[in-house]
Every structure is written in structure tokens, then in C-alpha cells.
Enzyme design. Structure first.
Site, PDB file in Angstrom:
ATOM      1  CB  CYS A   1      28.913  33.167   3.617  1.00 31.68           C
ATOM      2  SG  CYS A   1      30.468  32.578   2.912  1.00 31.68           S
TER       3      CYS A   1
ATOM      4  CB  ALA B   1      31.135  28.678   4.163  1.00 34.76           C
TER       5      ALA B   1
ATOM      6  NE  ARG C   1      32.726  20.949   5.579  1.00 31.24           N
ATOM      7  CZ  ARG C   1      31.901  20.623   6.570  1.00 31.24           C
ATOM      8  NH1 ARG C   1      31.819  21.386   7.627  1.00 31.24           N
ATOM      9  NH2 ARG C   1      31.160  19.546   6.503  1.00 31.24           N
TER      10      ARG C   1
ATOM     11  CG  HIS D   1      24.287  23.394   2.642  1.00 31.21           C
ATOM     12  ND1 HIS D   1      23.774  23.506   3.907  1.00 31.21           N
ATOM     13  CD2 HIS D   1      25.636  23.450   2.768  1.00 31.21           C
ATOM     14  CE1 HIS D   1      24.772  23.633   4.771  1.00 31.21           C
ATOM     15  NE2 HIS D   1      25.908  23.603   4.105  1.00 31.21           N
TER      16      HIS D   1
END
Lengths: 484, 487
Positions: A69, A72, A103, A202
Site C-alpha cells: 500500500c 508501504a 527491507r 512513493h
């Protein structure tokens, strides 16, 4: 290594046959879902624009998508790797918990003292915060963060779903806290229900860097003519360190990395560099374009996977500078040619002709193709979790005619394609890993480098080659069939 | 120009500053400030409700966990389970987005049910919620009924559902409503007066150790009592590699679950994760419904075996008695390594009660006991347990605290070792206190979830890991002149 895809077509793979596989795949769906999924997969034809994949659309409900999402994308990708800030997962406990350390964005520094990115900070919303709002709590939280972590260079507030639904005003709190604490406090409305995937996270995060960070600092030393920034390298398993090393060896000065092992003040002063070098275009192109428009900084994409692409990229980067840098680039390429050839000589005989299916995010479904080809491997299918049209446009030419290109695949689709294409390796994420390993298919997690890395640049390629070899050629695969 | 002059320069943190803060965070002063935190949570030891619900759903035959909410939530729960077990965790979501906030999530739920039913052909779809539908107040009951009325799913197709708001409690609280909903959906109204199928319903609770489920089954086999283990994830998350992928490799059979109200008895092994379920059972059957502690250590295992023996009027099998003897032998052999050693332990309430009991049996001190989501009542229960042993004296209970608190506590008032999930490794790194990994998640070591920590066999494992970790620490840190072959 010089052979291009088109001169070396894949045996047994044709556009027609792949299109048949696509039709068979779509047949598993009920009518409505079939219509939705159909434009997301196609046989590749670099010369025919008609194969265009539809992307960046809503995920079909009830299918096993791999997508995350907006939160994230904001926490896991853009903000999380910045090492010297406290990144607050603002809302209930889960989002921050599940994304904690997964990550692999490595950082230099002392955890909990001057760097914080391996830690998990959250406002752990309770029912009363939903009912009465979480703004007051956030204000107290920022104060506590600054008091307990006095070397923090800032705070990012990454909103989870409820924050946007209950109408909290994190912008006002952030503004007030930033003034009170005298550090940047960046509100990021990246609630998971926004948009269709990580991708919007992003974009939202890039916008918050634009609105709150860029241009707020200047480098203390004079700007040099070889000053550059790496944009879109998240230092997974040390990637950014490997990339930085090569660029510096050719005489460039890397002033900032966005955002792997990133320092917020360096990021803030990036508007002073001479060139922005973009690795992950998908997650960071927005800010590259902003810096171009606002500060006139040119940007270019590059690819640091595998020696062929690294050499190409180094020459393209050097071409933006003077002869000195160009000469240096040739020296760097020459220096690494023999060691890289040794890696190829060692692994290529074991990997030659092996086929793979790629399904990841960001840049990898196209950027890693060259590295596999350096090892003699061929991509039969490649797809993205959350790409846009411009990603696919960059992908078609990298793939053979007739290979499969796809978007936001469901697990059943992947299973079908693996059955049809019989790849020797699947390169995807942790949710897919054990599905295919159970099916006896070698697998590498290509989001996290499967807890290995770096894979970038000259330091990364030997590790990349070793890992692909061990995945495919592990003796454990020989044990799968029981003798009774 | 003047505007540019106002821009601050990039500054670097000096090593002196780093050293100063590095020393400061280990002080009493810092601990006080840290413990005074009201809003900020740092390195918590709990996850959110839907994770517990998903774990339950994975524990039933051919059951597809279905997240009603944003798709990112499902990806998070799945990948969290993938990493811990190194196994697939098939689950879907109905991918609610912004329009869901305006119109509610019914359309997504219906489309999701249609596709999930058609694609995966599960025998049951277990629906649970993430934040979004909980905040906007979606009515799952009527949405699912509407789906039946509109023939999206068959009238009699089982779709149990649970409201699992992430902003309340933890994964432990999410386990219970999902389990209750499943047993109610399958077994509700199926009580047959006078029927006794001779089975024991066993409810392990939120337990991510597949070895524990296998251990319970082994115990029941030794007793020769048929057992319906509810939410049995042992095959789901520990399935063989054969070259063929099965999305639903195991789980509690649905027909067994449908008969839960006709069992001879029910035992729940975690009180905090099973309240709603055991209450429902007790209301709907006359058969005994017992809640015991998680059987970690000898005494808690004894309690379980005695209870089974009593409920089924069968003696404790010889092989388990012999096993008990062996673990007591091992504990006696090893007592010198644990006696009066101090431990910091952190995790879920029921697990903590078991671990404390085990440590007290060894003469070790569960010195810092930290539960990052619980209440005063639990603290009282825990204190009562500590009070049963002189080794429980002066031990500290920390409720609703996190691992950054624990770091301060271990820095100012140290322990010999910690027991908990892998997130404690930062404390190990900073303070040199070794960590014995148990609980959820363990994503930095392999296979630990395959080894039981319950029953006599599990106690043997815990004992072995704990003692050997301490001895490894001695070997790694002692001075050369104290380095010996024997320990």
C-alpha cells in the site's frame, strides 16, 4: 556478453504461443475479473506498440495480489531508509511492526544514538485515539522522540489508514512541532487506502520532500563540478555503498544518497549538485523532475546490475562530464574487466541457458535482465507489482519478442506461467518464495536479495552470480523426489 | 542572495556527541525519562489483531483467510507469517481503496468473495477486518448475508467473520473472535442431546510454534484420546517439500470442527487468547470447558496431563511419565547453570506465565517480565505466580512497555539472558546480553518454530537452549585463564 536479445531469440517461445498461454490464464477467472485482468498481460513485441500493458490500476478484489500500500511505499521505500530521522508509523501497531527491518536498508552509525532506521517508532493507536483523534498524542510523541533521541535530525510522520479516515490534521501538528523542536517534522499522508499500490506512497513521499526538505540546507563545503547525487538506491544489503564506491573511483563526488543510508540534511542540500543519477526511476523520478524544473539539475537513469550494464552506464554518466572523468571511467571499467570475467567464467558454465521469471517492483524487472544475461541466463517472463506505463516502455526493448510481460500478477497466474514456461529460477518476493520452492522451483527473493547482497555495481555482481548459482544448483533439489 | 544566506549549512554529528549520548542512554536518568513516555512506542513486542485472526484461519482445512480492508494489510500479515515459518501463507484481501471510505466496503467484499470462491475453491472463507472497515463501520453480517441473497456465494457456504480492529489489543485479541466465529459457524446448533463423541477439543491459542501442535498431538496419541485440535497450523506452516504446491496442506478438518459441541471436553491452553471461544463453548454444551496455562515447564505440563486424565478417566500413560522423569533428570543435571540466574522475558501474556513457571522451577529469576499489551489483572496473576517461589521475589513486572524500555531496564539493572522474539537482538548487540529465541516472530534463525517448547519435550528443548546459550556466552567472553574444556 555483447549479444543482444533480438539476435538470440528464445527457443520455443513465440508471440503466438505466449498469447495462447495468456488466454488460458485468463480462463481461470470469472467474467468480470477476466475482463479486468486481460489488459495486464501480453506477449512482448518491442516493435509493436499494441502490446502495451495496462498498469497502475486497482487490484482485483479477492485475488492473491502481491501488492502493498501507499504506507508501504512511504515507510518501506522512501522515508524508512533515511538513517538519522525518527520515522513514526502513525496509527495502529501493525503497519510499523510488519515493516520493521524487513527491507534491509543498511546504515552507518550507532542505532538509537545517531541513527534510527532499524528501530520501530509508532503511536500505537487505541480506540480512544480513533474516537478523540490522535493529534494531541502526536504532539506529545514528537516531544518525547526529540527528548529521548536528541541527535535525531528530524521526524517523519507516516500516516496509517485510520489517520486519514478520522480527519486528523497531522500537518498542523507537524508544523507546530517543527517550530517547537527546531527540527524538520514532515507530515506524510500516505494512508494505505490511497491509490492502488506502493507507488502512490512513493509519489506522496517525494512530494513531502519537495514541500518540506529540498533546498532547506546547503553543503558546508564549496560545490564541485563533479558533485552528484544517487537517487533511488536504498542500500539494500549495502547496494548504495557499492554504487557510491564505483562513482567515486571515477572521480565523481556523491554528495547525497536518496535514501539508502541517507542523511536528511544532505538530501535537503541536493539541489546544489550538478547531476542526479537515478537508479530506481519508479520511486524517485518525481523529485528528479522537480529538481530539474526548479533548480535546473539534469538527471539521467543508470543501471548498475551486471558488468555489461555497469560499463554502459559508467560511459553514459562520464559523457555528462569532461574528458578527465571519461578517461577515469575507462580506467575503472578496465580495472574491473578481468575480475568480472573471472566471475563469469566461474558461474556462466553452470547457468548458461537457464531461464527465469521475474516478478518484483521498482526497477528490477528490467534492470536485472542484463546481469542475468551476463551469466548466460534468459528471461522468459517479467512483470511488476506496481509499475506505470513509462516503466513498461522501458521494459519491452529489454526483453525478447514473445516473452511474457505482465502487471500486478496474482499468485495463480504466476503458478500457471511457471507451469507453462518451466523456468529454472523464479525471482520474486517472500510471499511467492515458498510457493515455488514447494513446487520444486529454485527461487531468489529479489526485493531483499534474500538476506544477501549487495547486488549493485562491481562489488555486487560476484555476490549476485554466486547467489543465482546456489539457488539453481543447490544439491538439495536432488533430494526432492523420494526413492520410494 | 539574502534569502540564500539564511539557509542553514549541512552539519555532521560529531563522534563526541555520539559517545556522550551512547553513554547517556545507559543511565538511570535516561531510564526514568524513558519510562515516563506517554505517547511514543519504540520497538514494541506486539502486532495487531488481524494477524491473530489470519493465523486461526490458516489452521482450518481448505480455508482461505480473507482480509476485508486495504490490500497492503494482507500483504503485511502474509509476509510476516512467510518470514517466521519460511512457508507459504495464502490469503486474499478485497483491496478496499478511497472509494470504500465513501461508499463502504460491500462492493469490494462481494467482488472479492466471488473471485476467491471461484479461483481457490476453498471449503471455507474466513473473513476478518483491518483498520479501514472498522473505522468506517462496515456491517459484515449484513454484507455477507447480502452476498448469499445475491447468490455470490451459496446459501450454506461457510463464511465465518470477525471484527478485528488493529487499534485495540494485539494479535492475541484477534485470535479469539475469529476462532469463535469459525466454531460457531460450523458447529453452532449442532449439539445433540446425550451425544458424546469421545473427543477432546484442544485450543492451543496464538502459538506460532508448529512443533507445539505436533507435541500436543503426540501427547493425545499417548493417551489414546481422539483430539480435535482447533486452528491446527502444524501442516499449514510445516508442510513437506514434494515438488507439488498445495495451498491448503492441512488444518483442522471442518467435519470435526462441526462436532465440537458433542465432544467429551474442551481444554484451552491460553486464557487471554481464548476467552470468547471458551465462553461460547460453555454456553452451548454441558461438557466441561477448562482453561489451563500454556504447558511450559514440568508443573504446567503436569497440570495438563492431570486434567486430561481426570476428564477422560484414564491414567497418564507410562511413556509420558518416563518422559517426565527424563526432563526432571536433565533439569537436575543442569540446575547449577541456571540457579539464581536473572532473565528478562517478553512476549504474550499466556506464554509469559508458562515461561515464568519454567524459570522458577529451575531456581532462576524471571527478573524483568515485560508484556507490551496487557492489563493490571494480568499483572496480578503474574505476581501471584511469582509469589509461589522464593525465586520470584524482587522480580519486576512491566505491563504495556516496549523493548526500548526493556533496553533501559537491562542497561541499569542487568540480567544474565533474555528470552523472547528476535527483536530483542538489538539489546543483545548493545548490552552483550544473550538472547534465547522463542515466540513470534523469529526471522533471523532457522527452524526454531519446528521444535516444541511445550510439554516435557518442549521443556527439554528450552532447558537445552537456555543453558547452552549461557555456556556459549561464558566461552565467548571469559578471560583466557578461565577458558576450560569442561563446563
Amino acid at each position: 556478453m555483447e549479444e543482444t536479445n533480438k539476435n538470440n531469440p528464445l527457443e520455443g517461445i513465440t508471440k503466438e504461443k505466449t498469447q495462447e498461454i495468456v488466454e488460458e490464464t485468463l480462463a481461470i477467472y470469472p467474467e468480470k475479473a477476466r475482463a479486468k485482468r486481460a489488459p495486464h498481460m501480453s506477449a512482448n513485441d518491442p516493435e509493436d506498440a499494441g502490446c502495451a500493458i495496462r498498469s497502475n490500476r486497482k487490484t482485483v478484489p479477492g485475488v492473491m495480489s502481491a501488492r502493498g500500500c501507499a504506507y508501504a511505499g512511504a515507510k518501506g521505500v522512501v522515508w524508512g531508509p533515511i538513517r538519522d530521522m525518527v520515522h513514526v508509523s502513525h496509527g495502529p501497531i501493525g503497519c510499523g511492526y510488519y515493516s520493521w527491518g524487513t527491507r534491509r536498508n543498511l546504515v552507518e552509525g550507532t542505532m538509537g544514538v545517531d541513527v534510527f532506521s532499524a528501530m520501530q517508532f509508532t503511536s500505537d493507536f487505541q480506540e480512544k485515539d480513533i474516537v478523540y483523534g490522535g493529534d494531541k498524542k502526536l504532539e506529545v510523541l514528537c516531544r518525547e522522540a526529540k527528548e529521548l533521541f536528541p541527535l535525531t535530525k528530524g521526524i517523519s510522520v507516516l500516516s496509517e489508514c485510520p489517520v486519514g479516515l478520522i480527519g486528523d490534521d497531522i500537518n498542523a501538528v507537524a508544523k507546530k512541532s517543527a517550530e517547537e523542536l527546531d527540527i524538520p517534522v514532515v507530515p506524510c499522508n500516505c494512508e494505505g487506502f490511497r491509490g492502488v499500490s506502493q507507488s502512490l506512497g512513493h509519489h506522496i513521499s517525494n512530494d513531502t520532500i519537495r514541500d518540506h526538505i529540498i533546498g532547506t540546507r546547503e553543503f558546508s563545503e564549496p560545490i564541485g563540478k563533479y558533485d552528484v547525487a544517487i537517487i533511488g538506491d536504498y542500500n539494500i544489503g549495502g547496494d548504495a555503498w557499492a554504487s557510491k564506491k564505483v562513482l567515486e573511483e571515477m572521480g565523481l563526488t556523491v554528495k547525497a544518497v536518496w535514501t539508502g543510508d541517507g542523511q536528511i540534511e544532505h538530501i535537503a542540500a541536493t539541489h546544489q549538485v550538478k547531476l542526479n543519477l537515478i537508479h530506481c526511476y519508479r520511486s524517485m523520478n518525481y523529485m528528479a523532475k522537480v529538481m530539474e524544473e526548479k533548480y535546473g539539475i539534469p538527471w539521467m537513469e543508470f543501471n548498475f546490475f551486471g558488468p555489461t550494464k555497469i560499463a554502459e552506464s559508467l560511459r553514459e554518466i562520464a559523457a555528462q562530464f569532461d574528458e578527465q572523468i571519461q578517461e577515469n571511467a575507462e580506467k575503472v571499467i578496465a580495472k574491473y574487466t578481468a575480475p568480472m570475467q573471472r566471475v563469469i567464467d566461474e558461474y556462466r558454465p553452470r547457468l548458461e541457458g537457464k531461464r527465469l521469471l521475474i516478478f518484483v517492483g521498482g526497477l528490477r524487472p528490467r534492470h536485472t535482465i542484463g546481469a542475468y544475461e551476463d551469466l548466460g541466463m534468459k528471461v522468459v517472463a517479467s512483470g511488476y507489482e506496481f509499475a506505470h506505463n513509462d516503466d513498461y516502455e522501458r521494459t519491452y526493448p529489454e526483453l525478447d519478442k514473445g516473452t511474457l510481460v505482465f502487471d500486478d500478477a496474482s499468485e495463480l497466474e504466476l503458478e500457471k506461467w511457471v507451469e507453462e514456461f518451466r523456468p529454472d529460477l523464479v525471482a520474486s518476493g517472500v510471499k511467492e518464495k515458498y510457493v515455488f520452492q514447494k513446487a520444486g522451483i529454485p527461487f531468489r527473493q529479489m526485493h531483499s536479495w534474500d538476506y544477501s547482497g549487495p547486488y549493485h555495481a562491481y562489488d555486487g555482481f560476484p555476490i549476485f552470480a554466486r547467489d543465482m548459482d546456489m539457488a539453481i544448483n543447490s544439491p538439495t533439489w536432488g533430494l526432492v523426489k523420494a526413492p520410494f | 542572495m539574502s534569502e540564500q544566506c539564511a539557509i542553514k549549512k549541512v552539519t555532521e554529528i560529531t563522534t563526541e556527541e555520539v559517545d556522550r549520548i551512547k553513554a547517556w542512554i545507559n543511565t538511570e536518568e535516561y531510564k526514568e525519562k524513558n519510562l515516563a513516555r506517554e505517547a511514543l512506542v519504540v520497538n514494541p513486542a506486539h502486532a495487531c489483531q488481524p494477524l491473530g485472526a489470519q493465523l486461526v484461519a490458516h489452521g482450518f482445512e481448505s480455508t482461505l483467510p480473507f482480509v476485508h480492508g486495504s490490500q497492503g494489510c494482507a500483504s503485511y500479515y502474509r509476509s510476516s507469517l512467510n518470514r517466521h515459518f519460511r512457508e507459504p501463507a495464502p490469503a486474499v484481501s478485497d483491496a478496499m481503496t478511497e472509494d470504500g471510505a465513501v461508499f463502504g466496503g460491500q462492493n469490494n467484499l462481494h467482488e472479492g468473495l466471488e473471485n476467491a470462491y471461484a479461483l481457490y475453491k476453498p471449503k471455507m472463507i474466513a473473513v476478518f477486518t483491518s483498520c479501514m472497515p472498522e473505522v468506517i463501520g462496515d456491517d459484515l453480517n449484513s454484507y455477507i448475508q447480502n452476498a448469499r441473497n445475491e447468490e455470490i456465494i451459496p446459501q450454506d457456504y461457510p463464511v465465518p467473520y470477525a471484527n478485528t480492529p488493529s487499534f485495540n489489543g494485539s494479535h492475541v485479541q484477534g485470535y479469539d473472535p475469529m476462532l469463535k466465529s469459525i466454531v460457531e459457524c460450523l458447529g453452532g446448533g449442532k449439539r445433540v442431546e446425550g451425544k458424546n463423541n469421545g473427543r477432546l477439543n484442544l485450543i492451543p491459542g496464538f502459538d506460532t510454534c508448529t512443533g507445539n501442535y505436533r507435541e500436543y498431538k503426540r501427547i493425545m496419541k499417548a493417551f489414546d484420546i481422539p483430539c480435535t485440535m482447533l486452528a491446527d497450523i502444524s501442516e499449514t506452516f510445516d508442510s513437506p517439500l514434494t515438488g507439488t504446491y498445495h495451498p491448503f496442506p492441512g488444518g483442522t478438518p471442518l467435519d470435526e470442527t462441526a462436532d465440537v459441541l458433542n465432544s467429551q471436553a474442551t481444554i484451552a491452553l491460553q486464557s487471554y487468547a481464548t476467552k470468547l471461544t471458551t465462553k461460547w463453548m460453555a454456553q452451548n454444551t454441558d461438557a466441561p470447558v477448562e482453561t489451563l496455562s500454556m504447558p511450559i515447564g514440568v508443573k504446567k505440563t503436569d497440570e495438563l496431563l492431570l486434567k486430561i486424565s481426570e476428564l477422560f478417566d484414564k491414567p497418564v500413560p507410562e511413556e509420558l511419565i518416563a518422559e517426565r522423569g527424563r526432563v526432571v533428570d536433565a533439569m537436575t543435571d543442569a540446575h547449577q547453570y541456571l540457579h539464581n540466574k536473572k532473565f528478562a522475558i517478553y512476549g504474550d501474556p499466556d506464554w509469559l506465565l508458562g515461561m515464568v513457571s519454567f524459570l522458577l522451577e529451575m531456581g532462576a529469576k524471571p527478573y524483568h517480565i515485560l508484556c507490551s499489551r496487557s492489563n493490571k489483572k494480568f499483572a496480578k496473576t503474574l505476581q501471584a505466580l511469582l509469589d509461589t517461589s522464593p525465586y520470584g521475589a524482587d522480580c519486576n513486572i512491566w505491563i504495556n512497555k516496549d523493548l526500548w524500555h526493556l533496553r533501559s531496564l537491562c542497561a541499569t539493572d542487568p540480567v544474565d539472558a533474555m528470552i523472547g522474539n528476535c527483536h530483542g537482538k538489538f539489546i543483545t548487540r548493545d548490552l552483550g546480553i544473550p538472547l534465547i529465541r522463542a515466540g513470534y516472530p523469529i526471522i533471523d534463525r532457522v527452524n526454531l518454530h519446528r521444535y516444541p517448547t511445550v510439554g516435557y519435550q518442549g521443556t527439554m528443548n528450552l532447558l537445552t537452549w537456555t543453558v547452552n546459550t549461557l555456556l556459549d556466552q561464558v566461552d565467548a567472553t571469559c578471560e583466557d585463564r578461565n577458558f576450560e574444556i569442561m563446563r
